[in-house]
Design a protein around this motif. Structure first.
Motif: not given
Length: 744
Positions: A275-280, A410-420
């Motif tokens: 649940r703490d893993i930023p799955l999208v 808007k999605y700043k916290p998720l951006m590092p994961h999306l870029q990866e």
């Protein structure tokens, strides 16, 4: 004098399949195999009483079980019940069992169960059967085209119980013209069975008497759907024409009462907590069910990729009412702006949908990907997750490719994961291209509706890097699932895709030669050979048509337990794991994986290899049924869209050539129609199938695939879902091969 061959020893009480029968039935009776052995041994037909005496069956339960088994064997084409009320074996040399395929022109084919070549059935033979019936036929000879011609001996199974179509009354005779063009016979309606139907209404006719060699089918109006052009009528017709299950059985309605809107706490116990893993989730704007979520992190030598899939198998128990109906449907059916789901909404859009910010059960495929984009290791486990965002393809591409600042903020916290995720995709994309997986740039379209469900426009679907990113991750997870189950020798359904057969390959190479192109690989081209050719035609105006011919050279993908590989993806093994909300084969793969995770042996699994053969055929058939239904709806809508355009001219490109004319796809409208051969110049045209062209005998005029033309809309037939064009002029010729100079 030669002695006669001795009959093989036969012991009625000794059944080699006794253990299997005992495991399945409380009162086991002789297996199908033993019954066939008995009939082969005696060498003559036997009645049911004679068969029961041979096997010493006496109790009422045993006799009833035998009756049912013999009927099932008759239905499956293993036995024939003759006019003397006796059972005999179906000899494949003389009699062939199979499924009837009807044609709009009255003739048909019998598609044999054993996979051999189809039998042609003349209109006369088709009088007593309907499309999709099962029958036994004998080979009557060869027709003038050299095809095996059949004669129907016995109808094994009637599969058309109702027909949807338009109701007509002429000179006191009432009849229904089926919407399904595979059904060439009208259904007669007696005067007292017309209900409230009026001439021209769309109705559902229940078949009261099946056709015979002398009589048409007779039925009654069971339901009046409405007027021909009523909004949404095309979907109502398609649902009933193709027999799509669309009403939930009462048992299913009762079963889902036990579900709540939230995952029970007890169901989360014993699972890995993600649940703490930023799955999208990343899907289309109009998606309503979300069955996959992704996340990855960089490691020293590559990445860890997590593909989390909705754990449908936790909620849908084997042989439950939900399971029986899901198997019956096999797939969700996606019409324009309407869906017939495989599972009820409380699951498909609720408990099984990975909605943002709520706990959901999932089955996770964790993969180790190296710097070259290749999967080196994978494992599966059950988990509980919480999606951190519901993203769309458009949003993700806008952030990662276009650098949209507002969305990035808007999605700043998720951006590092999306870029990866994007960096991983680029590496995997290179690996995909290296192995030669096919990636055809086919044109998909979307219908935009205005008021009263009338088409406003038809627009192309743009496939961006976000689409490709998710597709690549899902393919890799599916490949991992196939490998996982293969290693454990589990009965499973695979997605198999054969390469081109010898005849199709020869036709393809002849066609390419006419265009000055060639396909590498000799008699056994690889997917990489195909992709080299696709790369070489980029930028050509006829590129997408050449790709269409390349696609047609290959077989249709199907579900099967056979380890035959997937030619298009250049993979030795491939399964469907990532969409259990909308595909039954994926649910079966999840069950097999869970069985392994519980450290159980393949022998104790509920399904065996024969079950997977049957389920593969069932799911493949229902997948085609869904495709046919959606194709019918789209064709109907496009015809309706073109009805007020009769007389107008449009540019287009020849998309297919046949012996009776050529089809033209209109530019920027994505609607296809026929220029019939009778509407061409005053000449006799010969059809050259290999080069996909019509050639004028006297003038030498050629019309070929890829030619750009100007056409006029002359006729729109909504009943037949056909549009007729008339050729105005050829505006550009498809690229012809350069003439070779003769050496002096």
């Amino acid at each position: 004098m030669k002695s006669k061959d001795k009959k093989p020893n036969f012991t009625p009480t000794r059944d080699p399949y006794a253990e299997r029968e005992a495991a399945k039935y409380e009162n086991p009776i002789p297996s199908r195999e033993l019954i066939l052995d008995l009939l082969a041994h005696v060498g003559k037909p036997l009645s049911r009483d004679q068969i029961s005496q041979e096997f010493q069956l006496e109790s009422p339960d045993q006799l009833e079980a035998l009756r049912r088994r013999l009927r099932a064997m008759e239905r499956d084409g293993q036995l024939l019940f003759n006019r003397r009320q006796k059972y005999c074996r179906v000899n494949s040399k003389d009699l062939i069992a199979g499924r009837i395929i009807g044609h709009a022109d009255g003739f048909g084919f019998l598609k044999p169960d054993d996979g051999s070549d189809d039998l042609f059935l003349s209109p006369r033979e088709m009088r007593s059967v309907l499309h999709n019936d099962r029958a036994v036929a004998r080979i009557a000879g060869l027709d003038r085209k050299g095809r095996r011609e059949g004669a129907v001996v016995e109808v094994l199974e009637r599969n058309t119980k109702q027909v949807v179509g338009r109701f007509f009354t002429e000179k006191g005779v009432n009849y229904v013209v089926p919407d399904n063009k595979n059904l060439a016979q009208d259904v007669l309606i007696p005067g007292d069975e017309t209900g409230k139907a009026k001439k021209g209404d769309i109705v559902v006719a229940e078949i009261l008497e099946q056709p015979s060699k002398t009589n048409q089918p007779i039925g009654r109006v069971a339901e009046v759907l409405g007027k021909h052009l009523a909004p949404g009528m095309e979907i109502e017709m398609a649902i009933r024409s193709h027999g799509l299950p669309h009403v939930w059985p009462e048992e299913v309605e009762q079963e889902i009462q036990a579900f709540s809107d939230e995952v029970p706490e007890a169901a989360k116990e014993g699972r890995v907590d993600l649940r703490d893993i930023p799955l999208v989730t990343i899907d289309g704007e109009d998606a309503r069910d979300f069955d996959d979520a992704v996340y990855c992190r960089k490691t020293g030598k590559g990445w860890k990729l997590f593909v989390a899939i909705a754990d449908v198998s936790h909620y849908v128990a084997i042989n439950s009412a939900l399971d029986i109906e899901a198997k019956n449907r096999s797939t969700s059916v996606y019409f324009p702006e309407q869906v017939i789901p495989m599972l009820p909404e409380i699951l498909s859009n609720g408990l099984c949908s990975l909605n943002p910010n709520v706990d959901r059960l999932c089955m996770v495929c964790e993969m180790t990907i190296n710097a070259e984009g290749q999967m080196t290791r994978s494992r599966f486990f059950e988990a509980v997750m919480r999606s951190h965002a519901r993203l769309t393809y458009t949003e993700v591409a806008s952030m990662l490719v276009d650098g949209n600042k507002a969305l990035i903020k808007k999605y700043k916290p998720l951006m590092p994961h999306l870029q990866e995720l994007y960096a991983l995709y680029k590496a995997m994309r290179l690996s995909r291209e290296k192995r030669g997986a096919m990636d055809f740039d086919t044109q998909e379209t979307r219908i935009i509706f205005g008021s009263e469900r009338k088409i406003e426009k038809i627009v192309p679907v743009v496939r961006n890097d976000a689409h490709k990113l998710i597709e690549e991750f899902m393919i890799t997870a599916n490949m991992a699932a196939a490998k996982f189950l293969n290693r454990r020798k589990m009965p499973k359904l695979l997605r198999i895709h054969d390469g081109p057969g010898p005849e199709k390959l020869l036709a393809l190479k002849t066609f390419l030669g006419e265009l000055g192109l060639s396909l590498g690989g000799g008699d056994k081209p690889t997917p990489l050979d195909y992709m080299h050719l696709v790369d070489s035609i980029k930028g050509r105006p006829d590129a997408h048509l050449i790709q269409t011919v390349l696609l047609r050279s290959m077989s249709q993908a199907v579900y099967s337990p056979d380890l035959k590989g997937h030619f298009g993806l250049a993979l030795e093994a491939y399964a469907h794991f990532t969409s259990p909300i909308r595909r039954y084969p994926d649910l079966l793969v999840h069950r097999a994986i869970r069985h392994c995770l519980q450290d159980k042996k393949p022998e104790s699994y509920h399904y065996g290899f024969p079950d997977m053969v049957t389920l593969g055929e069932h799911c493949s058939t229902n997948e085609r049924r869904a495709d046919d239904a959606t194709r019918d709806v789209v064709s109907w809508l496009k015809c309706e869209y073109m009805m007020d355009k009769v007389g107008e001219e449009f540019p287009g490109i020849i998309s297919a050539v046949t012996s009776f004319g050529f089809f033209v796809e209109l530019a920027d409208i994505y609607v296809e129609g026929l220029v019939h051969i009778s509407n061409l110049a005053q000449d006799y045209f010969h059809f050259d199938a290999a080069s996909h062209q019509l050639i004028g005998e006297r003038t030498g005029i050629r019309y070929r695939l890829g030619d750009t033309v100007q056409v006029q809309v002359v006729r729109v037939n909504l009943d037949d879902k056909k549009i007729d064009f008339e050729l105005v002029k050829v505006t550009a010729l498809a690229k012809r091969p350069k003439k070779r100079r003769r050496k002096k």
